[in-house]
Design an enzyme around this catalytic site. Structure first.
Site, PDB file in Angstrom:
ATOM      1  N   GLY A  85       0.790  -1.076  -0.014  1.00 54.24           N
ATOM      2  CA  GLY A  85       0.098   0.096   0.193  1.00 54.24           C
ATOM      3  C   GLY A  85       0.950   1.433  -0.022  1.00 54.24           C
ATOM      4  N   THR A  86       1.850   1.170   0.844  1.00 51.42           N
ATOM      5  CA  THR A  86       2.684   2.571   0.848  1.00 51.42           C
ATOM      6  C   THR A  86       3.426   2.731  -0.474  1.00 51.42           C
ATOM      7  OG1 THR A  86       3.124   2.311   3.239  1.00 51.42           O
ATOM      8  CG2 THR A  86       4.700   3.441   1.937  1.00 51.42           C
ATOM      9  N   ASN A 159      -8.468   4.091   7.487  1.00 49.53           N
ATOM     10  CA  ASN A 159      -7.764   2.822   8.494  1.00 49.53           C
ATOM     11  C   ASN A 159      -8.203   3.196   9.942  1.00 49.53           C
ATOM     12  OD1 ASN A 159      -5.997   5.185   7.614  1.00 49.53           O
ATOM     13  ND2 ASN A 159      -4.646   4.091   8.890  1.00 49.53           N
ATOM     14  N   GLN A 188      -7.901  -0.539   2.903  1.00 48.41           N
ATOM     15  CA  GLN A 188      -8.841  -1.054   3.866  1.00 48.41           C
ATOM     16  C   GLN A 188     -10.195  -1.374   3.448  1.00 48.41           C
ATOM     17  OE1 GLN A 188      -8.035  -1.771   6.932  1.00 48.41           O
ATOM     18  NE2 GLN A 188      -6.109  -0.743   6.996  1.00 48.41           N
ATOM     19  N   HIS A 210      -1.543  -7.757   2.503  1.00 53.52           N
ATOM     20  CA  HIS A 210      -1.589  -8.277   3.802  1.00 53.52           C
ATOM     21  C   HIS A 210      -2.673  -7.837   4.733  1.00 53.52           C
ATOM     22  CE1 HIS A 210       0.290  -5.071   6.312  1.00 53.52           C
ATOM     23  NE2 HIS A 210       0.032  -4.509   5.208  1.00 53.52           N
ATOM     24  N   CYS A 340       5.492   5.814  15.107  1.00 57.83           N
ATOM     25  CA  CYS A 340       6.651   6.428  14.476  1.00 57.83           C
ATOM     26  C   CYS A 340       7.642   5.445  14.487  1.00 57.83           C
ATOM     27  CB  CYS A 340       7.051   7.678  15.271  1.00 57.83           C
ATOM     28  SG  CYS A 340       8.235   7.627  16.453  1.00 57.83           S
TER      29      CYS A 340
END
Lengths: 397, 357
Positions: A85-86, A159, A188, A210, A340
């Site tokens: 996704g990223t 999300n 999502q 995933h 983070c």
């Protein structure tokens, strides 16, 4: 949006470790494991090689591409496999900007995933305001109408809150900002909503394996024909010259199967999750009446649109970090905010954009469901939540 | 015992966790994310957190990260900036221990069901003759951190453990090497963790408050130099004062931030016979005789007696046995009997400034 619901067909499941963080990662499906196992038996090489093993591998990749395209109602050549996704989000925003002739600032909603928002802001982009349900409103549409930009990105299902943007709103966005490529992060959404109607109104869509029972480390960006996009990872051009890197053949095969199955089961899963959501909220209303829920009044077909399986609870007077810790000790896995780089939980920009004040947002935790989630699980979640919250309220944290 | 060990990613807390495991405790590691900005170890001290996580994995214990960034800003960074702006010399490590490690973390540990909190500090909790606990110096005099832990009260002293406090740094590193801990050869941390060595204190402060230049004058009021930021000047300082010929035998003897004036003097003028103190507290009975007084984190001690101010509560004067350097207002003053902390206060600017010659 096809939020099928109703108190029929509610299931009960077994106990054990209770994973309620399916929106972060959900177990790989048995069918996918079986398929990957079968493929491992075959001699598969590099999908770009010209020998037999290479050609067999290429066939697996292309078969997966056909299947994914079929589910989405797009052409096979519109599917770009990538690492997840990223990467898909980054490629969409940065790739379109890099190929664009117009120089306008990109746009995205104020509740996008960082994988969209950070590239947009890095390109001096603007945020589209959302209402307290996370929806892009006619007012905010009017505000950005006529923007000269090459890309607009609005996620299909958030999300953190589960709020969803109906295809009609996406379509309206496309209309008020003509000339811009319209992207949606459907990472999502893939588990809960039919993707084809969404794809029908956008130019680009991000998907991740995933989150829907496929292997991790694989995903896709769907890029409609005619949309110019410049590769962001270069050197080989293996994937349609838009993405370089040897194909993850087994991952791609497992991913395509996972999308197919998720889409077949989406309506039934949503129905089951509505039951669970109601059970959860009813239980909390009795035992923890101070807890509020994002999308509390949502139900199938209501104006406030959420997918049932993503539930964000606002627990006043409690620090989410401590609550997540106690629930983990009790075997209940939930999440809070986003992590983070150090692993620390950070305040949620999504909840801030929804107008939730920081003190309340500090006590926000997310429970997200998957196919294994049952009514018994919800009962246990209520019990453990009640115990943990009461402890923290009593002792402070 | 269920122990939460604060793991900074350094060798001391790594070994502390290992020693607790040796003793059969149920150990969980936690790294506090305190500072979200730049630091010498990367943003959010990511590499330190990774180091702590790696050691926890080596030891086979759970590791968590608690984000106390907001509390750190409020209780450590903001007061640090305000103190400098007001011409006081703050000690952020003390405030971090006071508000974060031994308050916020202790309360969090309570809520999560831990009985004890451990850190890698070089200090010891000892039991005094009356049976009450006391804070004492760590076994390694050069690494002792009791000064920055002096504020621990009896409840805190009963809840915290310092497993490496009875070891020398050499022994700590040797244990880390023996166990193959990844942090065995990690350098000791230095200076203020939220200020980078490249950025420096003045730039850090300048981003948050207005800094002012000031005249540097001698005892007679004659202008002898100039400083760019009066807010960063500390008593005892002898560099960066713009003195003619780089005269480094003259020291800052007083700082007047409001009046934008720094007064310098010779070594003798830096000395004082008495040092006024605010917030004086004794741990246990007040000591009437001579105490050892430490006025900075790694400073030597000097002998003195303590005279309470009859009219102002918690105000007192340290009466040096022999003239001693003036202490920058804001610095903690910690009183020891041998190696046991018996009291503390904060250096104040008030009181008589009788020079001793």
């Amino acid at each position: 949006v096809g939020l099928v619901g109703g108190p029929v067909g509610c299931m009960n499941g077994a106990g054990g470790l209770l994973h309620l963080d399916h929106a972060a990662d959900t177990p790989v499906r048995q069918e996918v494991l079986d398929l990957v196992g079968q493929l491992r038996e075959q001699s598969l090489g590099n999908a770009s090689a010209s020998h037999g093993s290479g050609r067999r591998a290429r066939a697996v990749v292309e078969d997966a591409r056909d299947r994914l395209a079929g589910v989405l109602g797009v052409h096979a050549d519109e599917v770009v496999f990538c690492s997840g996704g990223t990467e898909a989000d980054n490629l969409a925003v940065r790739g379109v900007l890099a190929a664009a002739v117009t120089t306008g600032r990109p746009l995205c909603s104020a509740i996008e995933h960082p994988a969209v928002m950070e590239p947009v802001l890095a390109a001096r982009g603007r945020l589209i305001a959302v209402d307290r349900h996370g929806l892009v409103t006619p007012d905010s549409l009017a505000e950005v109408a006529g923007s000269a930009t090459s890309i607009v990105s609005v996620m299909a299902v958030n999300n953190e809150t589960g709020s969803c943007v109906p295809p009609s709103v996406l379509a309206a966005l496309g209309e008020v900002i003509p000339g811009a490529a319209l992207h949606t992060d459907a990472v999502q959404a893939a588990r809960w909503l039919p993707l084809a109607p969404l794809m029908a109104v956008v130019d680009l869509m991000s998907l991740a394996s995933h989150k829907i029972g496929g292997p991790s480390g694989v995903g896709a960006l769907v890029v409609r024909r005619g949309i110019s996009i410049a590769a962001q990872q270069i050197g080989g051009g293996q994937e349609r010259d838009v993405r370089s890197g040897s194909h993850d053949v087994l991952g791609i095969a497992g991913f395509a199967l996972a999308v197919e199955l998720a889409q077949v089961e989406a309506a039934a899963l949503a129905q089951q999750a509505w039951c669970c959501r109601r059970q959860l909220l009813d239980g909390l209303a009795v035992h923890l009446p101070s807890v509020t829920v994002i999308g509390a009044s949502a139900s199938p077909g209501s104006d406030e649109q959420v997918v049932p399986g993503i539930v964000t609870l606002l627990v006043p007077g409690v620090e989410a970090e401590a609550l997540v810790f106690l629930l983990d000790r009790a075997g209940v896995e939930v999440s809070a905010g986003s992590a983070c780089a150090s692993g620390a939980r950070e305040p949620s920009h999504v909840l801030a954009a929804l107008g939730i004040e920081p003190g309340l947002a500090a006590g926000a935790i997310r429970l997200s469901m998957g196919p294994s989630t049952s009514l018994d699980d919800m009962e246990r979640a209520v019990t453990e939540l009640t115990a943990s919250v009461r402890r923290l309220v009593e002792l402070g944290s | 015992v269920k122990v939460l060990v604060a793991m900074s990613g350094g060798v001391d807390s790594s070994v502390a966790a290992a020693l607790l495991l040796d003793d059969g405790h149920e150990v969980t590691g936690v790294t506090m994310k305190l500072w979200g900005g730049a630091s010498d170890n990367g943003c959010c001290a990511i590499s330190d957190t990774d180091d702590a996580r790696r050691v926890a994995r080596q030891l086979g214990i759970d590791h968590h990260v608690f984000n106390f960034g907001e509390q750190f800003d409020e209780h450590v960074v903001k007061p640090y900036v305000e103190a400098h702006a007001a011409g006081r010399t703050p000690n952020p490590c003390i405030e971090c221990n006071r508000h974060l490690k031994f308050d916020k973390l202790l309360r969090r540990a309570d809520a999560l069901g831990f009985e004890m909190v451990a850190t890698g500090h070089h200090a010891r909790i000892v039991v005094g003759p009356s049976g009450a606990t006391r804070l004492a110096r760590g076994a390694d005099a050069a690494k002792d951190q009791s000064y920055v832990l002096h504020m621990l009260d009896s409840v805190q002293r009963s809840r915290v453990v310092f497993p490496v406090g009875s070891l020398t740094k050499y022994e700590v590193r040797r244990l880390a090497v023996e166990r193959g801990l990844d942090t065995a050869d990690k350098p000791d941390s230095q200076d203020v963790c939220f200020i980078t060595s490249t950025q420096g204190r003045a730039r850090f402060l300048a981003e948050r408050v207005e800094l002012h230049s000031a005249d540097v004058v001698d005892a007679g009021g004659r202008r002898v130099g100039q400083v760019d930021h009066v807010e960063t000047v500390t008593i005892g300082q002898r560099k960066g004062l713009g003195l003619a010929g780089g005269d480094d035998r003259r020291y800052v003897v007083s700082v007047d931030v409001a009046g934008r004036r720094v007064t310098v003097g010779g070594p003798d003028e830096l000395l004082a016979a008495r040092q006024p103190v605010d917030d004086l507290v004794w741990i246990g009975d007040r000591v009437d005789g001579i105490v050892e007084v430490q006025t900075s984190a790694h400073g030597r001690t000097s002998q003195a007696t303590v005279e309470s101010n009859a009219s102002v509560e918690f105000a007192a004067e340290i009466v040096w046995i022999s003239p001693t350097r003036r202490v920058a207002p804001g610095q903690a003053i910690v009183l020891y009997e041998r190696d046991v902390v018996v009291g503390s206060g904060t250096a104040s600017a008030g009181g008589s400034f009788t020079a001793v010659s």
